[in-house]
Scaffold this motif. Structure first.
Motif, PDB file in Angstrom:
ATOM      1  N   SER A 191      -5.616   7.879   1.190  1.00  0.00           N
ATOM      2  CA  SER A 191      -5.182   6.529   1.505  1.00  0.00           C
ATOM      3  C   SER A 191      -4.212   6.537   2.679  1.00  0.00           C
ATOM      4  O   SER A 191      -4.308   5.730   3.602  1.00  0.00           O
ATOM      5  CB  SER A 191      -4.523   5.921   0.272  1.00  0.00           C
ATOM      6  N   LEU A 224      -9.958   2.991   1.203  1.00  0.00           N
ATOM      7  CA  LEU A 224      -8.656   3.147   0.542  1.00  0.00           C
ATOM      8  C   LEU A 224      -7.650   2.258   1.276  1.00  0.00           C
ATOM      9  O   LEU A 224      -7.890   1.809   2.408  1.00  0.00           O
ATOM     10  CB  LEU A 224      -8.214   4.606   0.534  1.00  0.00           C
ATOM     11  N   SER A 225      -6.474   2.024   0.629  1.00  0.00           N
ATOM     12  CA  SER A 225      -5.610   0.937   1.087  1.00  0.00           C
ATOM     13  C   SER A 225      -5.039   1.157   2.481  1.00  0.00           C
ATOM     14  O   SER A 225      -4.859   0.218   3.241  1.00  0.00           O
ATOM     15  CB  SER A 225      -4.471   0.743   0.096  1.00  0.00           C
ATOM     16  N   SER A 273      -4.043   1.485  -4.410  1.00  0.00           N
ATOM     17  CA  SER A 273      -4.723   2.044  -3.238  1.00  0.00           C
ATOM     18  C   SER A 273      -6.200   1.683  -3.271  1.00  0.00           C
ATOM     19  O   SER A 273      -6.786   1.316  -2.261  1.00  0.00           O
ATOM     20  CB  SER A 273      -4.598   3.570  -3.235  1.00  0.00           C
ATOM     21  N   ALA A 288       0.836  -1.198   0.000  1.00  0.00           N
ATOM     22  CA  ALA A 288       0.000   0.000   0.000  1.00  0.00           C
ATOM     23  C   ALA A 288       0.871   1.247   0.000  1.00  0.00           C
ATOM     24  O   ALA A 288       0.624   2.203  -0.739  1.00  0.00           O
ATOM     25  CB  ALA A 288      -0.916  -0.012   1.227  1.00  0.00           C
ATOM     26  N   SER A 312      -4.444   9.698  -2.953  1.00  0.00           N
ATOM     27  CA  SER A 312      -3.310   9.092  -2.259  1.00  0.00           C
ATOM     28  C   SER A 312      -3.222   9.609  -0.834  1.00  0.00           C
ATOM     29  O   SER A 312      -2.951   8.844   0.090  1.00  0.00           O
ATOM     30  CB  SER A 312      -2.014   9.405  -2.994  1.00  0.00           C
ATOM     31  N   PHE A 364       0.686   4.476  -2.554  1.00  0.00           N
ATOM     32  CA  PHE A 364       0.302   5.880  -2.322  1.00  0.00           C
ATOM     33  C   PHE A 364       1.508   6.787  -2.138  1.00  0.00           C
ATOM     34  O   PHE A 364       1.484   7.936  -2.569  1.00  0.00           O
ATOM     35  CB  PHE A 364      -0.738   6.019  -1.196  1.00  0.00           C
TER      36      PHE A 364
END
Lengths: 218, 666
Positions: free
Chosen positions: B389, B396-397, B480, B342, B386, B346
């Protein structure tokens, strides 16, 4: 036969050492170079005597090579450099001449003490002479340290190299031709580079006394 | 294996092409070749992750006498995936970005070599191969820092710091590996693994600590992090993305590979140590990220923070395994590996975004930016995703992976032994606190940088960057979203890697499905359903608005505090936004503020100008490293006394040394 061989070998090796000590004694750069030339020939003689005794043709060629490079070419180059400078005297070495000679004697004694171990591995006529080679190395190094002129320093360097060559001849009855060829040409190259350096030093600094070069430190 | 070798070959071909081609076709051709290499390596790694097989390769070429040994197993494959993702994006990004220094033959070739080594480090399977790739990675990245701004003092200082620290780290790693091989025998990792169980625990601990020091310094763990906030901002942006997204993760890889795989896990205190490094880095990194105003420096500190979380996960996994909780251990390690992937996504995208901002506006200073959302909408959207995230916004991741880590830590409480309790408490506190601080840092980065009015002419005149640069960012935002929305899909893959790391085959506590459902343990999230719910709510709100809001929107000026003219300078800046936090944490951050007032000549009641300076320096650098460096410089200066420039003296040193040696030997 045997006594002749031993006598000749001792004479030639002795000539190498004596000429090394003589370089410490003489002050005129020209005569120092002459001594160097004599030493190169002595070294060649050692190689040739060993070659005749061992019937080794390659060693004979090596001896010839040493004669040409160290007896003629290298001293010739140095003579040309010293001719450029009219006042080519080693005017005041860092250690004066009498003390240098005493110190050389000490170095020779030291090399006999040191090399007793080496000779005990293979006691032959030739290996008994290794202290002479080591003494030549030390005397050459001493000259390198104490003499001011660049040419004298080059001579010191070549003395070290000759001493090393003498030790190799005496201990191993000659190294393979290619190795000797390599090291001889190396010395030749060093001399050529240094010759160039000395000449340009003379042009820029009007002297080749290395003490003048302190300001070049970073 | 053929696939991976082809990938590495394509990367090397890209390096050769960069060296051989003329300027115009150089960047596109080399970058395309590099991207192809990354894609092939990605495919190879995914195949290993899906099948769980191990592929090996050995050749006597490349490295004389010992040869090159490569082995791709699921653990290494996770890191290859991370490298390949960022590498691919960096190549695509370069096509639009490369200009000036980075376009040169040397720089492009170094960049390609850097990418190849990033792919090769996790598959190198012998001491010599590993150290070869590791050192090549360090060297190429160090030189790449200098490519964009060779003459800037900061860049050179950054490269020097990085070079010294990475070399010390590599030496430490090499010592540790040699310790294992000297006492165990063999030099391939398979040999080391087979022999290491016969080693005494002292030797193993020494070897682990030595390699750990090297690896955590690469992972930017406090207090060995000092190089990172210097190197990342100075490097060209694709290089920063690679360093932050992929290279620092290699430190984590090393710890898991050596500690957990080759040395079979060792003792609990090893992992407590790892977790301590992690907790310290997470907190320190997050704090500094909130107060940084240089956008790339902010990202660099947030890298330290995130790698700290990964280290907490790795430490917790090792400790939990030792105390007999394979289920929770697996959760923690899966979380750590998921965080790595992850983070590669991001943080890579964020660095590429920062590069785009720098390219468009000419500055990295947040205090000079603003209003970019109107001028660079594409970049702004990708940056926002991002940033979301990394702030762990659900779907999101960052959220999925941090949630897993939290679950692992919480379930570790079942064990009541002191070391695990330390890790769990520290980990949970660090996770909670850094979560908040990261949110502040990235609200600041996005809010100040992209919203509001432009604070400088550079920001006002910004033009959106080349499409390839945006495509590259989008590629990195993709993981992500995938990991964020359907984390269950990647779980089986990461699980195989965790099995290698843990060395046990205990069943995974994560049930199959698109979301994360923990069997045996309590806990589940379904991000996909959450997302659908959110979409439904937004659609409902939209419809409601349509129905209710019949009136047209009114546009009026905002209240201006009684002033007529509103200027962009009246906005919040990055510095002022972070100021309250800076006050709260003043004891740790030690900010230096300075106000200088110049009065008008006629009266001291009116000021002519006011200068406010605020600096947050790295405390550990100032008080930890500075004294050591100063001492080294003093020692060097005193040693200089024997060096006076006289050649006779130097020669005499040699001569005297020779005589002493002869006398001693005789």
């Amino acid at each position: 036969m045997s006594t002749t061989y031993v006598g000749a070998l001792e004479l030639a090796s002795g000539a190498v050492l004596v000429s090394a000590v003589m370089t410490l004694w003489r002050r005129q750069v020209r005569s120092i170079v002459t001594m160097l030339s004599l030493q190169g020939m002595g070294l060649a003689a050692v190689a040739i005597i060993l070659a005749v005794h061992e019937h080794d043709k390659a060693l004979l060629v090596t001896g010839g090579l040493v004669f040409v490079v160290k007896g003629l070419v290298v001293p010739g180059l140095l003579r040309r450099v010293s001719k450029l400078d009219s006042n080519s005297r080693e005017s005041e070495p860092l250690v004066n001449v009498p003390s240098s000679l005493v110190f050389a004697a000490v170095l020779i004694v030291l090399s006999y003490v040191v090399s007793s171990r080496v000779t005990s591995f293979a006691p032959t006529e030739a290996t008994h002479l290794t202290p002479i080679g080591i003494a030549t190395v030390l005397v050459g190094y001493f000259m390198l340290v104490t003499r001011r002129r660049a040419v004298s320093k080059i001579v010191g360097l070549i003395l070290v190299d000759n001493g090393i060559a003498l030790v190799t001849f005496l201990l191993t009855s000659g190294v393979p031709l290619i190795v000797e060829l390599g090291s001889s040409l190396d010395v030749l190259l060093v001399v050529v580079v240094l010759q160039f350096l000395v000449v340009s030093m003379g042009r820029h600094l009007r002297t080749d006394e290395l003490a003048e070069m302190k300001a070049l430190r970073d | 294996m053929v696939l991976l070798l082809l990938g590495l070959g394509a990367g090397l071909a890209a390096a050769v092409a960069s060296g051989a081609l003329p300027l115009r076709p150089r960047v596109p051709v080399a970058a395309s070749l590099g991207a192809v290499g990354c894609a092939l390596a990605f495919a190879a790694a995914m195949r290993v992750l899906v099948t769980g097989s191990v592929e090996s390769f050995h050749t006597m070429k490349f490295l004389p006498m010992i040869g090159l040994t490569l082995s791709l197993d699921p653990l290494g494959a996770v890191f290859v995936v991370a490298s390949a993702l960022v590498g691919f994006a960096a190549c695509v990004y370069c096509i639009g970005y490369a200009r000036g220094g980075l376009q040169s033959r040397t720089a492009m070739a170094l960049l390609m070599i850097f990418i190849v080594t990033l792919l090769a480090v996790p598959v190198a399977a012998s001491i010599v191969s590993f150290m070869f790739c590791w050192e090549l990675m360090a060297l190429s990245s160090m030189l790449l820092i200098l490519t964009d701004q060779l003459h800037s003092r900061e860049a050179r200082s950054a490269a020097l710091w990085y070079g010294v620290m990475t070399q010390l780290g590599a030496a430490s790693i090499l010592l540790g590996l040699l310790l294992i091989t000297v006492h165990g025998g063999g030099q391939t990792f398979a040999d080391l693994k087979a022999h290491s169980s016969g080693l005494s625990s002292t030797i193993r601990s020494f070897a682990f600590v030595l390699t750990l020091l090297g690896f955590v310094s690469k992972a930017g763990a406090v207090p060995l992090h000092v190089w990172l906030p210097k190197a990342h901002p100075e490097a060209p942006s694709p290089v920063s993305a690679l360093m932050s997204g992929a290279m620092v993760a290699m430190g984590v890889y090393g710890i898991v590979r050596i500690g957990a795989d080759l040395l079979h896990g060792g003792t609990t205190w090893w992992w407590v140590l790892v977790a301590l490094f992690g907790a310290a880095s997470a907190l320190y990194g997050a704090l500094h990220a909130t107060t940084s105003t240089d956008i790339k420096r902010l990202l660099a500190y947030s890298t330290i923070d995130f790698l700290g979380l990964v280290l907490i996960g790795v430490g917790a996994a090792g400790a939990l395994l030792d105390t007999g909780q394979p289920g929770a251990a697996r959760l923690a390690l899966v979380a750590a590996l998921l965080l790595v992937i992850a983070h590669a996504g991001f943080k890579g995208a964020l660095f590429l975004g920062a590069g785009a901002v720098e390219r468009a506006t000419g500055t990295r200073n947040l205090d000079q930016l603003g209003g970019l959302i109107h001028r660079m909408p594409g970049t702004a959207l990708l940056f926002a995703l991002s940033a979301g995230s990394i702030m762990a916004i659900p779907t999101l991741s960052g959220f999925s992976s941090e949630w897993l880590l939290l679950q692992g830590l919480l379930h570790g409480f079942a064990d009541r032994s002191t070391p695990t309790l330390i890790i769990m408490l520290l980990g949970i506190v660090a996770l909670a606190l850094t979560g908040g601080l990261t949110a502040v840092a990235f609200v600041k980065a996005f809010g100040i940088g992209f919203l509001g009015q432009p604070r400088s002419s550079g920001a006002a005149n910004a033009v959106d960057v080349a499409p390839t640069m945006k495509i590259a960012m989008a590629l990195l935002v993709l993981p992500s979203i995938v990991i964020g929305v359907v984390p269950g899909v990647v779980m089986p893959l990461i699980n195989r890697a965790a099995t290698v790391g843990l060395g046990t085959n205990a069943s995974s506590p994560i049930a199959k499905g698109s979301g994360l459902v923990l069997s045996q343990l309590r806990g589940a999230i379904q991000p996909a359903e959450l997302l659908m719910g959110l979409v439904l709510v937004f659609v409902a709100i939209w419809f409601a608005q349509l129905g209710l809001a019949q009136r047209r929107a009114r546009r009026v000026d905002a209240w201006g505090c009684g002033r007529d003219v509103q200027t962009p300078r009246m906005q919040y800046t990055a510095t002022s936004f972070a100021e309250p936090l800076q006050r709260v944490f003043a004891d740790v951050l030690r900010p230096q503020s300075d106000v200088e007032v110049t009065h008008v000549a006629e009266s001291q009641y009116y000021e002519q100008s006011l200068l406010y300076e605020n600096q947050v320096r790295d405390v550990l650098e100032q008080h930890g490293y500075r004294p050591i460096i100063d001492a080294a410089i003093r020692a060097g200066k005193s040693a200089r006394r024997i060096q006076n420039g006289s050649i006779h003296r130097y020669l005499a040193f040699g001569f005297v040394a020779l005589l002493i040696i002869l006398v001693v030997l005789a």
